[in-house]
Design a protein around this motif. Structure first.
Motif, PDB file in Angstrom:
ATOM      1  N   MET A   1       8.165  47.582  10.675  1.00  0.00           N
ATOM      2  CA  MET A   1       8.202  46.150  10.833  1.00  0.00           C
ATOM      3  C   MET A   1       6.837  45.669  11.306  1.00  0.00           C
ATOM      4  O   MET A   1       6.165  46.345  12.067  1.00  0.00           O
ATOM      5  CB  MET A   1       9.238  45.741  11.884  1.00  0.00           C
ATOM      6  N   GLU A   2       6.474  44.490  10.861  1.00  0.00           N
ATOM      7  CA  GLU A   2       5.267  43.853  11.355  1.00  0.00           C
ATOM      8  C   GLU A   2       5.695  42.819  12.391  1.00  0.00           C
ATOM      9  O   GLU A   2       6.520  41.960  12.114  1.00  0.00           O
ATOM     10  CB  GLU A   2       4.509  43.175  10.225  1.00  0.00           C
ATOM     11  N   VAL A   3       5.134  42.946  13.590  1.00  0.00           N
ATOM     12  CA  VAL A   3       5.474  42.055  14.688  1.00  0.00           C
ATOM     13  C   VAL A   3       4.222  41.273  15.064  1.00  0.00           C
ATOM     14  O   VAL A   3       3.193  41.867  15.389  1.00  0.00           O
ATOM     15  CB  VAL A   3       5.990  42.856  15.904  1.00  0.00           C
ATOM     16  N   LYS A   4       4.308  39.938  14.991  1.00  0.00           N
ATOM     17  CA  LYS A   4       3.196  39.070  15.396  1.00  0.00           C
ATOM     18  C   LYS A   4       3.605  38.394  16.700  1.00  0.00           C
ATOM     19  O   LYS A   4       4.659  37.774  16.779  1.00  0.00           O
ATOM     20  CB  LYS A   4       2.910  38.013  14.335  1.00  0.00           C
ATOM     21  N   ILE A   5       2.733  38.521  17.698  1.00  0.00           N
ATOM     22  CA  ILE A   5       3.015  37.967  19.013  1.00  0.00           C
ATOM     23  C   ILE A   5       1.969  36.902  19.318  1.00  0.00           C
ATOM     24  O   ILE A   5       0.772  37.213  19.410  1.00  0.00           O
ATOM     25  CB  ILE A   5       2.987  39.061  20.093  1.00  0.00           C
ATOM     26  N   GLY A   6       2.413  35.677  19.440  1.00  0.00           N
ATOM     27  CA  GLY A   6       1.527  34.589  19.832  1.00  0.00           C
ATOM     28  C   GLY A   6       1.461  34.544  21.345  1.00  0.00           C
ATOM     29  O   GLY A   6       2.488  34.574  22.024  1.00  0.00           O
ATOM     30  N   ILE A   7       0.246  34.491  21.890  1.00  0.00           N
ATOM     31  CA  ILE A   7       0.066  34.491  23.333  1.00  0.00           C
ATOM     32  C   ILE A   7      -0.497  33.128  23.748  1.00  0.00           C
ATOM     33  O   ILE A   7      -1.452  32.640  23.138  1.00  0.00           O
ATOM     34  CB  ILE A   7      -0.858  35.641  23.767  1.00  0.00           C
ATOM     35  N   LYS A   8       0.095  32.535  24.756  1.00  0.00           N
ATOM     36  CA  LYS A   8      -0.305  31.207  25.225  1.00  0.00           C
ATOM     37  C   LYS A   8      -1.790  31.178  25.563  1.00  0.00           C
ATOM     38  O   LYS A   8      -2.325  32.121  26.145  1.00  0.00           O
ATOM     39  CB  LYS A   8       0.498  30.811  26.461  1.00  0.00           C
ATOM     40  N   ASP A   9      -2.445  30.076  25.199  1.00  0.00           N
ATOM     41  CA  ASP A   9      -3.863  29.835  25.488  1.00  0.00           C
ATOM     42  C   ASP A   9      -4.787  30.875  24.874  1.00  0.00           C
ATOM     43  O   ASP A   9      -5.881  31.117  25.377  1.00  0.00           O
ATOM     44  CB  ASP A   9      -4.110  29.744  26.998  1.00  0.00           C
ATOM     45  N   THR A  10      -4.348  31.529  23.797  1.00  0.00           N
ATOM     46  CA  THR A  10      -5.163  32.509  23.085  1.00  0.00           C
ATOM     47  C   THR A  10      -5.156  32.128  21.609  1.00  0.00           C
ATOM     48  O   THR A  10      -4.090  31.977  21.025  1.00  0.00           O
ATOM     49  CB  THR A  10      -4.591  33.936  23.263  1.00  0.00           C
ATOM     50  N   PRO A  11      -6.335  31.998  20.994  1.00  0.00           N
ATOM     51  CA  PRO A  11      -6.377  31.543  19.603  1.00  0.00           C
ATOM     52  C   PRO A  11      -5.867  32.562  18.584  1.00  0.00           C
ATOM     53  O   PRO A  11      -5.416  32.186  17.518  1.00  0.00           O
ATOM     54  CB  PRO A  11      -7.860  31.245  19.368  1.00  0.00           C
ATOM     55  N   ARG A  12      -5.917  33.834  18.919  1.00  0.00           N
ATOM     56  CA  ARG A  12      -5.471  34.854  17.966  1.00  0.00           C
ATOM     57  C   ARG A  12      -4.136  35.434  18.388  1.00  0.00           C
ATOM     58  O   ARG A  12      -3.801  35.475  19.567  1.00  0.00           O
ATOM     59  CB  ARG A  12      -6.503  35.979  17.888  1.00  0.00           C
ATOM     60  N   GLU A  13      -3.393  35.907  17.389  1.00  0.00           N
ATOM     61  CA  GLU A  13      -2.122  36.550  17.681  1.00  0.00           C
ATOM     62  C   GLU A  13      -2.305  38.062  17.683  1.00  0.00           C
ATOM     63  O   GLU A  13      -3.246  38.589  17.084  1.00  0.00           O
ATOM     64  CB  GLU A  13      -1.064  36.132  16.661  1.00  0.00           C
ATOM     65  N   LEU A  14      -1.418  38.749  18.357  1.00  0.00           N
ATOM     66  CA  LEU A  14      -1.409  40.205  18.395  1.00  0.00           C
ATOM     67  C   LEU A  14      -0.487  40.674  17.276  1.00  0.00           C
ATOM     68  O   LEU A  14       0.672  40.253  17.212  1.00  0.00           O
ATOM     69  CB  LEU A  14      -0.897  40.684  19.757  1.00  0.00           C
ATOM     70  N   VAL A  15      -1.000  41.514  16.375  1.00  0.00           N
ATOM     71  CA  VAL A  15      -0.202  42.014  15.257  1.00  0.00           C
ATOM     72  C   VAL A  15       0.017  43.506  15.451  1.00  0.00           C
ATOM     73  O   VAL A  15      -0.940  44.273  15.582  1.00  0.00           O
ATOM     74  CB  VAL A  15      -0.893  41.751  13.897  1.00  0.00           C
ATOM     75  N   VAL A  16       1.286  43.917  15.480  1.00  0.00           N
ATOM     76  CA  VAL A  16       1.655  45.307  15.705  1.00  0.00           C
ATOM     77  C   VAL A  16       2.528  45.769  14.551  1.00  0.00           C
ATOM     78  O   VAL A  16       3.497  45.105  14.192  1.00  0.00           O
ATOM     79  CB  VAL A  16       2.433  45.466  17.039  1.00  0.00           C
ATOM     80  N   SER A  17       2.176  46.906  13.968  1.00  0.00           N
ATOM     81  CA  SER A  17       3.005  47.515  12.930  1.00  0.00           C
ATOM     82  C   SER A  17       3.884  48.553  13.615  1.00  0.00           C
ATOM     83  O   SER A  17       3.421  49.618  14.001  1.00  0.00           O
ATOM     84  CB  SER A  17       2.124  48.161  11.857  1.00  0.00           C
ATOM     85  N   SER A  18       5.154  48.214  13.784  1.00  0.00           N
ATOM     86  CA  SER A  18       6.068  49.049  14.550  1.00  0.00           C
ATOM     87  C   SER A  18       7.102  49.711  13.647  1.00  0.00           C
ATOM     88  O   SER A  18       7.521  49.133  12.654  1.00  0.00           O
ATOM     89  CB  SER A  18       6.786  48.191  15.599  1.00  0.00           C
ATOM     90  N   GLY A  19       7.513  50.889  14.019  1.00  0.00           N
ATOM     91  CA  GLY A  19       8.544  51.611  13.278  1.00  0.00           C
ATOM     92  C   GLY A  19       9.944  51.210  13.698  1.00  0.00           C
ATOM     93  O   GLY A  19      10.930  51.720  13.158  1.00  0.00           O
ATOM     94  N   GLN A  20      10.049  50.278  14.640  1.00  0.00           N
ATOM     95  CA  GLN A  20      11.348  49.853  15.127  1.00  0.00           C
ATOM     96  C   GLN A  20      11.961  48.807  14.204  1.00  0.00           C
ATOM     97  O   GLN A  20      11.254  48.131  13.464  1.00  0.00           O
ATOM     98  CB  GLN A  20      11.198  49.290  16.544  1.00  0.00           C
ATOM     99  N   SER A  21      13.273  48.678  14.277  1.00  0.00           N
ATOM    100  CA  SER A  21      13.960  47.680  13.452  1.00  0.00           C
ATOM    101  C   SER A  21      13.792  46.296  14.073  1.00  0.00           C
ATOM    102  O   SER A  21      13.416  46.159  15.243  1.00  0.00           O
ATOM    103  CB  SER A  21      15.450  48.021  13.349  1.00  0.00           C
ATOM    104  N   ALA A  22      14.096  45.279  13.285  1.00  0.00           N
ATOM    105  CA  ALA A  22      14.009  43.896  13.764  1.00  0.00           C
ATOM    106  C   ALA A  22      14.941  43.690  14.955  1.00  0.00           C
ATOM    107  O   ALA A  22      14.579  43.002  15.920  1.00  0.00           O
ATOM    108  CB  ALA A  22      14.351  42.930  12.637  1.00  0.00           C
ATOM    109  N   GLU A  23      16.111  44.274  14.922  1.00  0.00           N
ATOM    110  CA  GLU A  23      17.075  44.138  16.006  1.00  0.00           C
ATOM    111  C   GLU A  23      16.545  44.775  17.282  1.00  0.00           C
ATOM    112  O   GLU A  23      16.722  44.232  18.375  1.00  0.00           O
ATOM    113  CB  GLU A  23      18.426  44.761  15.623  1.00  0.00           C
TER     114      GLU A  23
END
Length: 76
Positions: A1-23
């Motif tokens: 799964m590709e997980v994008k995490i938006g962080i407050k007051d930060t212009p870029r998001e953190l993108v993590v390619s995880s082997g975990q399920s969406a749930e």
């Protein structure tokens, strides 16, 4: 799964390619918000660990990894 995490007051998001399920990812986010230490923990496919303070998370986008199809069109 590709997980994008938006962080407050930060212009870029953190993108993590995880082997975990969406749930599983959704459960981790929910647990982090309610946890005493307030840390969201996730690991990527390469074994790297990411810790994000839950109160700094603006959003979390969970999507399947992009499967790119390559093809050729034959013109008439």
């Amino acid at each position: 799964m590709e997980v994008k995490i938006g962080i407050k007051d930060t212009p870029r998001e953190l993108v993590v390619s995880s082997g975990q399920s969406a749930e599983e990812v959704e459960k981790l986010v929910s647990e982090a918000i309610n946890a005493a230490d307030g840390l969201f923990r996730i690991s990527d496919d390469k074994g790297r660990k990411f810790l994000v303070p839950a109160d700094r998370i603006a959003y979390v986008e969970i999507a399947p990894n992009d499967v790119r199809k390559v093809g050729f069109a034959v013109g008439a």
